[in-house]
Design an enzyme around this catalytic site. Structure first.
Site, short mmCIF file in Angstrom:
data_model
loop_
_atom_site.label_atom_id
_atom_site.label_comp_id
_atom_site.label_asym_id
_atom_site.label_seq_id
_atom_site.Cartn_x
_atom_site.Cartn_y
_atom_site.Cartn_z
N TYR A 25 0.85 -1.19 0.00
CA TYR A 25 0.00 0.00 0.00
C TYR A 25 0.88 1.23 0.00
O TYR A 25 1.84 1.31 0.78
CB TYR A 25 -0.89 0.00 1.25
CG TYR A 25 -1.64 1.31 1.46
CD1 TYR A 25 -2.93 1.48 0.97
CD2 TYR A 25 -1.04 2.39 2.13
CE1 TYR A 25 -3.60 2.67 1.14
CE2 TYR A 25 -1.71 3.59 2.29
CZ TYR A 25 -2.99 3.73 1.80
OH TYR A 25 -3.65 4.92 1.95
N GLU A 54 -3.10 7.60 -4.28
CA GLU A 54 -3.03 6.34 -3.53
C GLU A 54 -2.94 5.18 -4.51
O GLU A 54 -3.69 5.13 -5.48
CB GLU A 54 -4.31 6.20 -2.69
CG GLU A 54 -4.32 4.94 -1.84
CD GLU A 54 -5.68 4.72 -1.17
OE1 GLU A 54 -5.89 5.24 -0.07
OE2 GLU A 54 -6.54 4.05 -1.78
#
Ligand code: GDP
Ligand code: MN
Length: 403
Positions: free
Chosen positions: A99, A199
């Site tokens: 992530y 992101e």
């Protein structure tokens, strides 16, 4: 401004991040032009997180499942968002999901990189249950971010990844290098386009064809700073023009509101008009149910309100027909203060130029005379129904026949 995944991917790819080619598809016809080899992943393009868990991201390995999978996702409601397009991407063999996000912390007045080796769909739970699994690096606008800072941060992060630790030295340093470069390029994207958030989850370690490992972004989320519109004008205009498919419906909903008509676009083929919110809601449900096996869906919710007069009918029908998807209309009116015979006259006036089938169900005040007026008009595209179920089914059948 929040971007769709397909747009976010393009910006990241332009900054050198490894992302596969993808095809955007708005309807089943669009599938014919696609040359991506199976297996693929079909991804709902909606601006809401958690698509994977909501059934909006599906892997397809068999050719005979491709079309039906796309069909099942298009038109789906995901977290209150209608799926109007899907992205088709080649499926990857994931060995580890990471992530990474970059944003700005308003209270600290600093940018941050947030990253974890436990990426994927459960990142929110990870953040709650084991916050230590998420690492942060803060940096100021003045100091900026150097590639060396990124390398140090990424190195300490991957030290916690068992999979990476077990690799041989050469592979490990390759992953380290690719990971740091990717994170650095995410920052370049952030800066170049005046983003407020970028992101990538998952940023995955994938197995390439010859057993080599690669870092690849499998999802992308970008929000741009609206205050930078003047600096990024061309980009903003391009992004907006690409998503006109959704703003068209917003425009229709706005237009309806100005006319005091309660209209919500739903995306199917059967237009719906009724009077009273409760009746229209149940009409939408009945059409959805009747259409299930026929694969016909409600196109909209439209409540004409109290005065179902000629002008209101005309405006309502205009709004419904502005949606090119609509193939039939089901009018479901309960005569209370509104008399069905007056609605019948209004409807005939309003549909004199309409070619698609219009199915009408009346109940209540002056029901019989209203139906008689319609039947005696001998209009070939006007049909009457005795009850809601019959009307809904007929409208669904006709919508499908028209295709
Ligand atoms: P999100 O749920 O909205 O964040 O959608 P994502 O694009 O992140 O996809 C959700 C999940 O689907 C990912 O975390 C992966 O586990 C899985 N996924 C996405 N693309 C692929 C792929 O190419 N191969 C495999 N095996 N899984 C994928
Ligand atoms: Mn994701």
């Amino acid at each position: 401004m929040d971007l769709y995944e397909f747009q976010a991917r393009r910006l990241l790819k332009a900054e050198g991040i490894n992302l596969s080619d993808a095809a955007l598809v708005k309807d089943l016809k669009g599938l014919e032009d696609i040359s991506i080899e199976l297996p693929v992943v079909v991804k709902a393009q909606v601006q809401v997180g958690g698509r994977g868990k909501a059934g909006g991201v599906k892997l397809v390995s068999a050719a005979n499942r491709f079309k039906s999978t796309v069909k099942s996702i298009l038109g789906k409601n995901i977290g209150g968002h209608l799926v109007e397009s899907v992205l088709i991407v080649p499926a990857r063999d994931i060995v580890q999901e990471l992530y990474v996000s970059i944003g700005f912390d308003r209270s600290a007045h600093e940018y941050f990189i947030m990253a974890s080796v436990d990426g994927g769909v459960d990142i929110e739970e990870t953040a709650k249950l084991s916050p230590d699994a998420i690492k942060r690096h803060y940096f100021s606008a003045v100091d900026g971010l150097e590639l060396d800072d990124v390398k140090t941060f990424c190195g300490s992060l991957l030290d916690e990844c068992e999979f990476v630790q077990d690799l041989d030295k050469k592979q490990r340093s390759l992953i380290m290098k690719n990971f740091s470069t990717t994170v650095y390029n995410i920052w370049q994207t952030y800066r170049k386009y005046d983003a407020t958030l970028v992101e990538v989850n998952p940023l995955a370690i994938v197995r390439a064809g010859d057993a080599a490992l690669e870092i690849e972004a499998l999802d992308a989320k970008v929000s741009l700073d609206d205050n930078s519109r003047f600096r990024q004008l061309e980009l903003f205009e391009q992004l907006e023009s690409e998503t006109e498919f959704s703003s068209n419906h917003n425009a229709l909903e706005k237009k309806a509101k100005n006319l005091d008509i309660n209209y919500v676009h739903l995306g199917g083929e059967v237009g719906i008009i009724g009077n009273g919110a409760g009746l229209v809601m149940s009409t939408v449900d009945i059409v959805a149910l009747s259409g299930e096996t026929l694969e016909a869906k409600p196109a909209n919710f439209l409540d004409v309100g109290g005065g179902a007069n000629t002008a209101k009918m005309q405006q309502s029908i205009e709004i419904i027909l502005a949606d090119e998807n609509v193939k039939s209309i089901f009018v479901n009116i309960f005569g209370g203060l509104t008399q069905c015979d007056l609605v019948a006259h209004g409807l005939l006036d309003a549909t004199s130029d309409v070619e698609i089938p219009v199915v009408v169900r009346f109940d209540g005040n002056e029901k019989e005379s209203g139906l008689k007026i319609l039947q005696e008009s001998n209009r070939s595209n006007i049909f009457t129904a005795d009850n809601q179920e019959e009307g809904a089914l007929l409208a669904c059948k006709m919508a499908k026949e028209a295709v």
